[in-house]
Enzyme design. Structure first.
Site, PDB file in Angstrom:
ATOM      1  N   ASP A  67      28.541  34.285  68.121  1.00 20.13           N
ATOM      2  CA  ASP A  67      28.894  33.647  69.389  1.00 20.13           C
ATOM      3  C   ASP A  67      28.204  32.310  69.638  1.00 20.13           C
ATOM      4  O   ASP A  67      28.393  31.701  70.685  1.00 20.13           O
ATOM      5  CB  ASP A  67      28.599  34.600  70.559  1.00 20.13           C
ATOM      6  CG  ASP A  67      27.141  35.039  70.594  1.00 20.13           C
ATOM      7  OD1 ASP A  67      26.412  34.773  69.622  1.00 20.13           O
ATOM      8  OD2 ASP A  67      26.749  35.663  71.607  1.00 20.13           O
ATOM      9  N   GLN A  68      27.414  31.814  68.686  1.00 16.11           N
ATOM     10  CA  GLN A  68      26.758  30.521  68.937  1.00 16.11           C
ATOM     11  C   GLN A  68      27.777  29.400  68.764  1.00 16.11           C
ATOM     12  O   GLN A  68      28.602  29.424  67.845  1.00 16.11           O
ATOM     13  CB  GLN A  68      25.556  30.330  68.016  1.00 16.11           C
ATOM     14  CG  GLN A  68      25.867  30.213  66.539  1.00 16.11           C
ATOM     15  CD  GLN A  68      24.612  30.240  65.683  1.00 16.11           C
ATOM     16  OE1 GLN A  68      23.865  31.222  65.682  1.00 16.11           O
ATOM     17  NE2 GLN A  68      24.370  29.150  64.958  1.00 16.11           N
ATOM     18  N   GLY A 112      34.085   6.260  53.655  1.00 14.10           N
ATOM     19  CA  GLY A 112      33.985   6.535  52.232  1.00 14.10           C
ATOM     20  C   GLY A 112      35.229   6.046  51.504  1.00 14.10           C
ATOM     21  O   GLY A 112      36.171   5.520  52.104  1.00 14.10           O
ATOM     22  N   GLU A 140      35.581   0.964  53.080  1.00 11.41           N
ATOM     23  CA  GLU A 140      35.717   0.429  51.737  1.00 11.41           C
ATOM     24  C   GLU A 140      37.165   0.008  51.462  1.00 11.41           C
ATOM     25  O   GLU A 140      37.970   0.848  51.094  1.00 11.41           O
ATOM     26  CB  GLU A 140      35.262   1.467  50.712  1.00 11.41           C
ATOM     27  CG  GLU A 140      33.828   1.916  50.920  1.00 11.41           C
ATOM     28  CD  GLU A 140      33.358   2.930  49.880  1.00 11.41           C
ATOM     29  OE1 GLU A 140      33.864   2.892  48.726  1.00 11.41           O
ATOM     30  OE2 GLU A 140      32.499   3.752  50.209  1.00 11.41           O
ATOM     31  N   ASP A 164      27.560   1.966  40.315  1.00  7.81           N
ATOM     32  CA  ASP A 164      28.971   1.782  39.964  1.00  7.81           C
ATOM     33  C   ASP A 164      29.277   0.323  39.655  1.00  7.81           C
ATOM     34  O   ASP A 164      30.397  -0.140  39.888  1.00  7.81           O
ATOM     35  CB  ASP A 164      29.912   2.303  41.061  1.00  7.81           C
ATOM     36  CG  ASP A 164      29.991   3.811  41.105  1.00  7.81           C
ATOM     37  OD1 ASP A 164      29.340   4.462  40.270  1.00  7.81           O
ATOM     38  OD2 ASP A 164      30.679   4.347  41.990  1.00  7.81           O
TER      39      ASP A 164
END
Length: 445
Positions: A121-122, A149, A206, A285
């Site tokens: 239940d949180q 991203g 990007e 990269d």
């Protein structure tokens, strides 16, 4: 994606002819005592991947277990998506959003930062709740939501297109992540459910003004619109902080490219740096496994090629303050197989990307370390250029090991930069070897 990385600089590699010659190894002075202040003031920013909790089984708790949590200043949660109508959103949409991982997935006591199992239940569970628990253990740690991203920058250009669209986009992101108003998902979510989890926003568009992923829209006016979008985020974040009588402001950062052509197409550097707290420079990269020849992916220095030093200088020449430049460092490698031509394998023709655990041509450091220790591969280091690679006569992996990262940490100090960023935290060893190397380097110890 890996969701952000596989395509990241296949595009930039095509822009090599636009690169100016960069300085060889050496410093510009400044001394080892340089930097924004004492060793503890450097930014140490690690990306935590939403999807890493599945195949890699890398949980937020693992940052505590491997000692990284106590060394980091910032965690960037990757990623938040932008909808076709220009809003921040979440949900359970395959390939587009994963509310289950974000805030609905219950964790047992063994996987929980505080050692207590989630209850049914949180209102907040999943990664968001674990990040909240991690912050409780480390009160100085900040968590930012990273938007976009490689794969999720699709609609950024549309969201930034007009004053009205920018205002609505920014407001939606603040509502969702800063105010924490999550969509209701059974007992999870609701108004304010994630309040206090995020301390700011990281923009990972990007790329404004130039090509990114195949379905990502870009326009010539993106450069102007990105500047205005940064200003809108700064304005709304500051206004909300004042309304809450918050003692510290919400931070605003961005991930930015290496290639000069991409910088000039999309970034009005002097103007955006007024509103950004810092930028995370692409430091990896530089070459990728889809290219026909092997090449370094993250060298500190490389004359006539992409490099960390070249990236830093490109941003400084365009007006970026050194103390706001945070150097990106890879916790993974790029690999080729079918390498011919002999020698140490670097700069030779290759048949294609090397087989790997998660995606061809991409491998976590923790796996590459095992290859290095296996005896089957020889470790090569270019001490002048500041990079390393593994080669067994057929397969080559270019990567950063602790030696390379220590050299880069020294560079950050010598050039009085803002700190270091890491993609991604789930690729480090179980004892946080890479994180420890950078932390010690930034401390000068």
């Amino acid at each position: 994606m890996r969701r952000s990385m596989l395509g990241r600089l296949a595009v930039a590699a095509c822009s090599l002819s636009l690169l100016t010659a960069f300085a060889p190894a050496g410093g510009d002075g400044g001394g080892a005592s340089g930097g924004p202040g004492s060793g503890t003031s450097y930014k140490k920013v690690g990306y935590f991947t939403q999807w890493g909790v599945y195949g890699r089984d890398f949980q937020v708790r693992d940052l505590e277990a491997n000692g990284s949590a106590g060394k980091l200043t910032h965690i960037n949660y990757a990623f938040g998506n932008v909808s076709a109508d220009g809003r921040c959103f979440t949900g359970n949409v395959p390939g587009e959003a994963d509310a289950w991982a974000d805030y609905a997935r219950p964790l047992d006591a063994a996987d929980s930062v505080d050692g207590v199992a989630d209850t049914v239940d949180q209102p907040l569970a999943g990664n968001f709740n674990q990040l909240r628990e991690l912050k409780a253990k480390h009160p100085g740690l900040k968590v930012l939501i990273s938007l976009g991203g490689w794969s999720w920058s699709t609609h950024f250009s549309d969201a930034a297109l007009t004053p009205a669209s920018r205002k609505a986009f920014v407001a939606s992101c603040i509502d969702l992540y800063i105010k924490g108003d999550l969509p209701q998902d059974g007992t999870r979510g609701g108004a304010g459910a994630a309040a206090g989890v995020f301390d700011g926003i990281d923009l990972d568009w990007e790329w404004p003004g130039s090509a990114g992923d195949t379905d990502t829209t870009y326009r010539p006016e993106d450069k102007r619109n990105f500047t205005a979008l940064v200003k809108e985020f700064r304005t709304q974040l500051d206004a909300y902080a004042r309304s809450q009588k918050r003692r510290t402001k919400y931070e605003l950062t961005a991930f930015v490219p290496t290639a000069p052509a991409k910088i000039d197409a999309g970034f009005d550097v002097r103007r955006i740096m007024r509103d950004l707290d810092f930028v995370n420079l692409q430091g990896y990269d530089f070459h990728v496994s889809g290219e026909p020849r092997t090449a370094q992916q993250s060298a500190l220095y490389a004359r006539g090629d992409f490099s960390v030093h070249g990236t830093v200088e490109a941003w400084k020449r365009r007006g970026a303050p050194a103390h706001k430049l945070v150097v990106g460092m890879p916790f993974y490698g790029q690999g080729w197989t079918g390498v011919s031509g002999g020698g140490d394998g670097m700069g030779q023709p290759a048949a294609g990307p090397a087989p790997a655990t998660w995606a061809a041509g991409y491998e976590d450091y923790k796996a590459l370390k095992k290859l290095a220790e296996s005896g089957a591969y020889q470790v090569h280091r270019d001490r002048r250029g500041g990079h390393a690679w593994l080669f067994d006569g057929t397969t080559l992996w270019t990567y950063d090991d602790p030696w390379v990262l220590r050299a880069k940490a020294d560079y950050v100090r010598e050039h009085r930069l803002g700190g270091a960023m890491f993609w991604s935290l789930d690729a480090d060893t179980a004892d946080g070897e890479l994180m420890t190397a950078v932390d010690r380097g930034l401390r000068g110890s």
